[in-house]
Design a protein around this motif. Sequence first.
Motif, mmCIF file in Angstrom:
data_model
loop_
_atom_site.group_PDB
_atom_site.id
_atom_site.type_symbol
_atom_site.label_atom_id
_atom_site.label_comp_id
_atom_site.label_asym_id
_atom_site.label_seq_id
_atom_site.Cartn_x
_atom_site.Cartn_y
_atom_site.Cartn_z
ATOM 1 N N SER A 69 -6.877 -14.276 -18.999
ATOM 2 C CA SER A 69 -7.322 -15.773 -18.825
ATOM 3 C C SER A 69 -6.135 -16.562 -19.099
ATOM 4 O O SER A 69 -5.242 -15.851 -19.600
ATOM 5 N N SER A 70 -6.139 -17.772 -18.684
ATOM 6 C CA SER A 70 -5.025 -18.681 -18.864
ATOM 7 C C SER A 70 -5.162 -19.279 -20.363
ATOM 8 O O SER A 70 -4.285 -20.347 -20.606
ATOM 9 N N THR A 71 -6.348 -19.015 -20.996
ATOM 10 C CA THR A 71 -6.437 -19.589 -22.335
ATOM 11 C C THR A 71 -5.769 -19.062 -23.559
ATOM 12 O O THR A 71 -5.416 -17.789 -23.265
ATOM 13 N N THR A 72 -5.381 -19.434 -24.535
ATOM 14 C CA THR A 72 -4.633 -19.158 -25.630
ATOM 15 C C THR A 72 -5.492 -19.282 -26.943
ATOM 16 O O THR A 72 -6.236 -20.162 -27.121
ATOM 17 N N ALA A 86 0.037 -16.097 -30.107
ATOM 18 C CA ALA A 86 0.593 -14.989 -29.496
ATOM 19 C C ALA A 86 -0.475 -14.173 -28.731
ATOM 20 O O ALA A 86 -0.117 -13.038 -28.113
ATOM 21 N N ILE A 87 -1.577 -14.609 -28.768
ATOM 22 C CA ILE A 87 -2.741 -13.707 -28.400
ATOM 23 C C ILE A 87 -3.574 -14.570 -27.259
ATOM 24 O O ILE A 87 -3.587 -15.865 -27.629
ATOM 25 N N ALA A 88 -3.921 -14.012 -26.306
ATOM 26 C CA ALA A 88 -4.818 -14.664 -25.238
ATOM 27 C C ALA A 88 -6.052 -13.891 -25.176
ATOM 28 O O ALA A 88 -6.174 -12.794 -25.120
ATOM 29 N N PRO A 89 -7.184 -14.816 -24.793
ATOM 30 C CA PRO A 89 -8.510 -13.993 -24.507
ATOM 31 C C PRO A 89 -8.524 -13.490 -23.206
ATOM 32 O O PRO A 89 -7.806 -14.188 -22.213
ATOM 33 N N VAL A 90 -9.205 -12.381 -22.897
ATOM 34 C CA VAL A 90 -9.062 -11.442 -21.767
ATOM 35 C C VAL A 90 -10.655 -11.076 -21.449
ATOM 36 O O VAL A 90 -11.399 -11.016 -22.500
ATOM 37 N N ALA A 91 -11.009 -11.114 -20.096
ATOM 38 C CA ALA A 91 -12.318 -10.616 -19.945
ATOM 39 C C ALA A 91 -12.234 -8.935 -20.044
ATOM 40 O O ALA A 91 -11.367 -8.276 -19.169
ATOM 41 N N ASP A 92 -13.152 -8.315 -20.621
ATOM 42 C CA ASP A 92 -12.985 -6.961 -20.747
ATOM 43 C C ASP A 92 -14.480 -6.449 -19.955
ATOM 44 O O ASP A 92 -15.597 -6.702 -20.243
ATOM 45 N N PHE A 93 -13.990 -6.034 -18.853
ATOM 46 C CA PHE A 93 -15.134 -5.627 -17.877
ATOM 47 C C PHE A 93 -15.715 -4.352 -17.943
ATOM 48 O O PHE A 93 -16.707 -3.719 -17.396
ATOM 49 N N TYR A 94 -15.134 -3.650 -19.211
ATOM 50 C CA TYR A 94 -15.900 -2.274 -19.410
ATOM 51 C C TYR A 94 -16.990 -2.473 -20.485
ATOM 52 O O TYR A 94 -18.183 -2.054 -20.572
ATOM 53 N N GLU A 95 -16.707 -3.447 -21.474
ATOM 54 C CA GLU A 95 -17.637 -3.850 -22.407
ATOM 55 C C GLU A 95 -18.458 -5.087 -22.175
ATOM 56 O O GLU A 95 -19.433 -5.568 -22.607
ATOM 57 N N GLY A 96 -18.090 -5.755 -21.210
ATOM 58 C CA GLY A 96 -18.886 -7.013 -20.492
ATOM 59 C C GLY A 96 -18.681 -8.189 -21.757
ATOM 60 O O GLY A 96 -19.562 -8.925 -21.887
ATOM 61 N N ASP A 97 -17.281 -8.340 -22.344
ATOM 62 C CA ASP A 97 -17.225 -9.492 -23.229
ATOM 63 C C ASP A 97 -15.730 -10.126 -23.391
ATOM 64 O O ASP A 97 -14.916 -9.286 -22.412
ATOM 65 N N ASP A 98 -15.274 -10.938 -23.839
ATOM 66 C CA ASP A 98 -14.046 -11.418 -23.984
ATOM 67 C C ASP A 98 -13.451 -10.719 -25.211
ATOM 68 O O ASP A 98 -14.068 -10.774 -26.455
ATOM 69 N N ALA A 99 -12.374 -10.260 -25.158
ATOM 70 C CA ALA A 99 -11.485 -9.841 -26.091
ATOM 71 C C ALA A 99 -10.115 -10.627 -26.331
ATOM 72 O O ALA A 99 -9.815 -11.386 -25.530
ATOM 73 N N GLY A 100 -9.327 -10.095 -27.345
ATOM 74 C CA GLY A 100 -7.956 -10.828 -27.446
ATOM 75 C C GLY A 100 -6.983 -9.653 -27.247
ATOM 76 O O GLY A 100 -6.982 -8.772 -27.821
ATOM 77 N N GLU A 101 -5.862 -10.111 -26.661
ATOM 78 C CA GLU A 101 -4.908 -9.208 -26.140
ATOM 79 C C GLU A 101 -3.468 -9.870 -26.659
ATOM 80 O O GLU A 101 -3.451 -11.144 -26.327
ATOM 81 N N PHE A 102 -2.458 -9.188 -27.409
ATOM 82 C CA PHE A 102 -1.208 -9.863 -27.253
ATOM 83 C C PHE A 102 -0.670 -10.072 -26.014
ATOM 84 O O PHE A 102 -0.719 -9.365 -25.005
ATOM 85 N N LYS A 103 0.083 -11.296 -25.882
ATOM 86 C CA LYS A 103 0.483 -11.854 -24.608
ATOM 87 C C LYS A 103 1.690 -10.986 -23.980
ATOM 88 O O LYS A 103 1.877 -11.024 -22.717
ATOM 89 N N SER A 160 -6.161 -27.808 -25.196
ATOM 90 C CA SER A 160 -5.424 -29.242 -24.599
ATOM 91 C C SER A 160 -3.891 -28.996 -24.930
ATOM 92 O O SER A 160 -3.116 -29.832 -24.749
ATOM 93 N N LEU A 161 -3.381 -28.109 -25.511
ATOM 94 C CA LEU A 161 -2.042 -27.737 -25.901
ATOM 95 C C LEU A 161 -1.465 -26.419 -25.122
ATOM 96 O O LEU A 161 -2.393 -25.510 -24.643
ATOM 97 N N CYS A 162 -0.153 -26.318 -25.192
ATOM 98 C CA CYS A 162 0.240 -24.943 -24.491
ATOM 99 C C CYS A 162 1.291 -24.442 -25.550
ATOM 100 O O CYS A 162 1.954 -24.938 -26.181
ATOM 101 N N TRP A 163 1.325 -23.026 -25.186
ATOM 102 C CA TRP A 163 2.066 -22.077 -25.864
ATOM 103 C C TRP A 163 2.773 -21.214 -24.881
ATOM 104 O O TRP A 163 2.159 -20.828 -23.852
ATOM 105 N N ASP A 164 3.858 -20.618 -25.191
ATOM 106 C CA ASP A 164 4.712 -19.527 -24.597
ATOM 107 C C ASP A 164 4.267 -18.105 -24.822
ATOM 108 O O ASP A 164 3.297 -18.095 -25.507
ATOM 109 N N GLY A 165 4.618 -17.067 -24.165
ATOM 110 C CA GLY A 165 4.396 -15.799 -24.387
ATOM 111 C C GLY A 165 4.629 -15.291 -25.790
ATOM 112 O O GLY A 165 3.911 -14.125 -26.270
ATOM 113 N N ASP A 166 5.367 -15.825 -26.618
ATOM 114 C CA ASP A 166 5.414 -15.506 -27.779
ATOM 115 C C ASP A 166 4.752 -16.226 -28.844
ATOM 116 O O ASP A 166 4.987 -16.137 -30.205
#
Length: 376
Positions: free
Chosen positions: A176-179, A185-202, A227-233
Amino acid sequence: MRSWCPLVALLPLVSLVAPPLAADQVRLPWSGQEQCFDVAGAAIACAGSGQDGELRPGVAWPSPRFTRIYCHGTGICPTQTGDCDADGGNDLMRDGLTGLEWPRDPTRAGAANWTGALAAADAFGLCGFADFRLPNILELMSLVRYEETPYTPSATSPASWLALQGFAAPPAMSWSSTTYVFNPAIAPVADFYEGDDAGEFKSASLAVWPVRGVSDGPAQLWRTGASLCWDGDGNPRDCNPGGNGTGEDGYLRTGALWPSPRFLDNGDGTARDLLTGLVWLRDTDCLGTGGWDLALARVAAFRADPAPFACTGYLPRGRAWRLPSIVELRSLVDRSRSGPAFPAGHPFLDMPLYVSYWSSTSATLTLSTVNARVLF
């Protein structure tokens, strides 16, 4: 970072069925859950359970939910009676619930780290359209159907449910585009195996599944609050450097605008969310703590007779209280905040840090039906 857990002591947060919404309020989608389960994970009759599978709050899903848009290499096929180029990888899928349009092949944009995913989605083109973007976490999670039963590769994971709707098989996880603001340094992702949102390091390499359009369907998605932005680190950065937006959630802010103020204090121990129309009990602690079965039972007891519960400022008025679905519970989250991640100026009382709140939605996926979904 997952919104499920085993049966442990958690706080129930109770809400009312929403009254008719004003024109500027969003209509939350139904979770898709149809079954009900006891605490041992056995299927039970839904009548009187108070569970998501019984009440099914939210906008009902259209049938079919998705419509395939047949495309060739540079545009839409002149007739939609069939695939004019016999290449399903060129096609789009329009979601009749949210109005968003997704590439039929979720892997077409490839895989990348989070920074690369933002760039890949921005550069993506399909069906003659060049206005794709990386979806925020609410948009991505709108594709999950919470009804799915324990995983088997042939039929019942969220990913295979999407395949049954006409998509090519989705990847296990998509960016996702969310932080996460508590650790950028982590962004939420959609986990389509468990049907949930998880966090992964960017820095991880995950699938890029772009989206286009605005949520203008029967159920409207809302802004995440970012409302704010961060880089991959995880370092803060300008959301619009040199007039070239980063493509992040904090820059695009797609979805329905939140009203200001977000909540209306009803003066009787309750507050109405002016975004969704739901009415919530302000005192989050007056029903105590307990397992999921106890949470459901206490909400039912509170609905029948609130007198034994010492809820701060509450004036009983015969309200139809219930345990909220996971979709309703997550509608309270402000992705720009943490500890708690509720909107600034929220009306809730007695909210210690690092507690979790039960939903009425069972975790019917790989997690097994002995679990229920919670808001951390």
